[in-house]
Design an enzyme around this catalytic site. Structure first.
Site, PDB file in Angstrom:
ATOM      1  N   ASP A 160      -3.291  -4.315 -18.805  1.00  0.00           N
ATOM      2  CA  ASP A 160      -2.229  -3.299 -18.973  1.00  0.00           C
ATOM      3  C   ASP A 160      -2.179  -2.757 -20.399  1.00  0.00           C
ATOM      4  O   ASP A 160      -1.137  -2.266 -20.844  1.00  0.00           O
ATOM      5  CB  ASP A 160      -0.871  -3.861 -18.560  1.00  0.00           C
TER       6      ASP A 160
ATOM      7  N   HIS B 168       1.372   1.002 -13.111  1.00  0.00           N
ATOM      8  CA  HIS B 168       2.055  -0.221 -13.565  1.00  0.00           C
ATOM      9  C   HIS B 168       3.557   0.003 -13.551  1.00  0.00           C
ATOM     10  O   HIS B 168       4.025   1.028 -14.078  1.00  0.00           O
ATOM     11  CB  HIS B 168       1.586  -0.607 -14.975  1.00  0.00           C
TER      12      HIS B 168
ATOM     13  N   ARG C 259     -14.373 -15.854 -10.779  1.00  0.00           N
ATOM     14  CA  ARG C 259     -13.751 -14.534 -10.836  1.00  0.00           C
ATOM     15  C   ARG C 259     -14.834 -13.471 -11.023  1.00  0.00           C
ATOM     16  O   ARG C 259     -14.797 -12.422 -10.364  1.00  0.00           O
ATOM     17  CB  ARG C 259     -12.751 -14.471 -11.989  1.00  0.00           C
TER      18      ARG C 259
ATOM     19  N   MET D  11      -3.511  -6.899  -7.438  1.00  0.00           N
ATOM     20  CA  MET D  11      -2.850  -7.971  -8.164  1.00  0.00           C
ATOM     21  C   MET D  11      -3.802  -8.997  -8.757  1.00  0.00           C
ATOM     22  O   MET D  11      -3.467 -10.166  -8.880  1.00  0.00           O
ATOM     23  CB  MET D  11      -1.829  -8.660  -7.249  1.00  0.00           C
ATOM     24  N   ARG D  12      -4.983  -8.536  -9.128  1.00  0.00           N
ATOM     25  CA  ARG D  12      -5.889  -9.442  -9.830  1.00  0.00           C
ATOM     26  C   ARG D  12      -6.361  -8.809 -11.127  1.00  0.00           C
ATOM     27  O   ARG D  12      -6.593  -7.591 -11.200  1.00  0.00           O
ATOM     28  CB  ARG D  12      -7.114  -9.775  -8.958  1.00  0.00           C
TER      29      ARG D  12
ATOM     30  N   GLY E  33       0.776  -1.236   0.000  1.00  0.00           N
ATOM     31  CA  GLY E  33       0.000   0.000   0.000  1.00  0.00           C
ATOM     32  C   GLY E  33       0.805   1.282   0.000  1.00  0.00           C
ATOM     33  O   GLY E  33       0.284   2.333   0.405  1.00  0.00           O
TER      34      GLY E  33
ATOM     35  N   ASN F 268      -4.733   2.609 -13.195  1.00  0.00           N
ATOM     36  CA  ASN F 268      -3.785   1.642 -12.666  1.00  0.00           C
ATOM     37  C   ASN F 268      -2.385   2.223 -12.734  1.00  0.00           C
ATOM     38  O   ASN F 268      -2.036   2.907 -13.700  1.00  0.00           O
ATOM     39  CB  ASN F 268      -3.835   0.337 -13.469  1.00  0.00           C
TER      40      ASN F 268
ATOM     41  N   SER G  58       4.140   3.525 -15.353  1.00  0.00           N
ATOM     42  CA  SER G  58       3.083   4.131 -16.178  1.00  0.00           C
ATOM     43  C   SER G  58       1.791   4.199 -15.372  1.00  0.00           C
ATOM     44  O   SER G  58       1.490   3.263 -14.608  1.00  0.00           O
ATOM     45  CB  SER G  58       2.812   3.274 -17.434  1.00  0.00           C
TER      46      SER G  58
END
Ligand SMILES: Nc1nc2c(c(=O)[nH]1)N[C@@H](CN(C=O)c1ccc(C(=O)N[C@@H](CCC(=O)O)C(=O)O)cc1)CN2
Ligand SMILES: NCC(=O)N[C@@H]1O[C@H](COP(=O)([O-])[O-])[C@@H](O)[C@H]1O
Length: 214
Positions: free
Chosen positions: A144, A108, A64, A89-90, A13, A106, A135
């Site tokens: 991504d 990345h 999922r 992380m999913r 975090g 996000n 990014s």
């Protein structure tokens, strides 16, 4: 009016903490309205009051999509303006992405489109890259693959291993993410026609970290 940010985090975090620190310092006009995790033990959860935490184990859901639906319902209840994957992380399913399309971000740890997915630092080392970085992009169904908003670059130095390189990248992730969120807070950021737009103009090249500094 501060923008309402829902943060998704699976681990430490530190990117979430960078957001919280900017808010506390008065340099980001925002409030974190919830931290959502797929890991009930995520240290990120401890960075906000208990009332703002939501965490479930995906294994306790049949699919999922079922987990994503529960996650999406919890996020919707917090009524965020923006949803930020800050070390989440999913892979988010298409239904979730569609539900929040246009306000999903996000961070990345790579210079997209290079190194989508995981283990980006080792992949950059293995490739012999002289430069690496981070990014911030809009999240789309393609992992991504969403439109990149801004990037920060760091050198790969002799003797680097994945941990040392990751630490150097992490140090620029924090101001990069906060800088993009400042654009959002100012109403300057949008996703349209598969591109990132800033100040009503489409981005054809990611913004640099330097261009984001206050
Ligand atoms: N639909 C999307 N979902 C997510 C995106 C995205 O761009 N589109 N970004 C990621 C964040 N991320 C990289 O920045 C990322 C997260 C997770 C994975 C991944 O392979 N996860 C595996 C599980 C891995 C593990 O448990 O160790 C999985 O979900 O099966 C790759 C990249 C957030 N989601
Ligand atoms: N593919 C997603 C991914 O690898 N994200 C990366 O996880 C780390 C989370 O750190 P944090 O929990 O300290 O913010 C960050 O380096 C972020 O870029």
């Amino acid at each position: 009016m501060p923008i309402r940010i829902a943060a998704l985090a699976s681990g430490r975090g530190s990117n979430l903490q960078a957001i919280l620190d900017a808010i506390a310092a008065g340099t980001l006009d925002a409030q974190v309205v919830g931290v959502f995790s797929d890991n009930p033990d995520a240290p990120a959860l401890l960075r906000v009051p208990e009332a703002l935490r939501w965490a479930r184990t995906p294994k306790s859901y049949g699919s999922r999509a079922a987990f994503d639906a529960a996650l999406g319902d919890a996020i919707a209840t917090a009524a965020p303006d923006w949803i930020v994957c800050a070390g989440y992380m999913r892979i988010l399913g298409p239904d979730f992405v569609q539900r929040f399309q246009g306000r999903l971000l996000n961070i990345h740890p790579a210079l997209l489109p290079k190194y989508k997915g995981l283990h980006t630092h080792q992949r950059a080392l293995d490739a012999g890259d002289s430069e690496h970085g981070a990014s911030v992009h809009f999240v789309t169904a393609e992992l991504d693959g969403g439109p990149v908003i801004a990037q920060a670059r760091v050198p790969v130095l002799p003797g680097d291993d994945a941990d040392r390189l990751a630490a150097r990248v992490l140090a620029v992730e924090h101001p990069l993410l906060v800088g993009v969120l400042r654009l959002a807070a100012a109403g300057r950021l949008a996703e349209r026609d598969g591109r990132a737009w800033v100040d009503g103009q489409p981005l054809f090249t990611p913004l640099s970290l330097e261009s984001l500094s206050p």
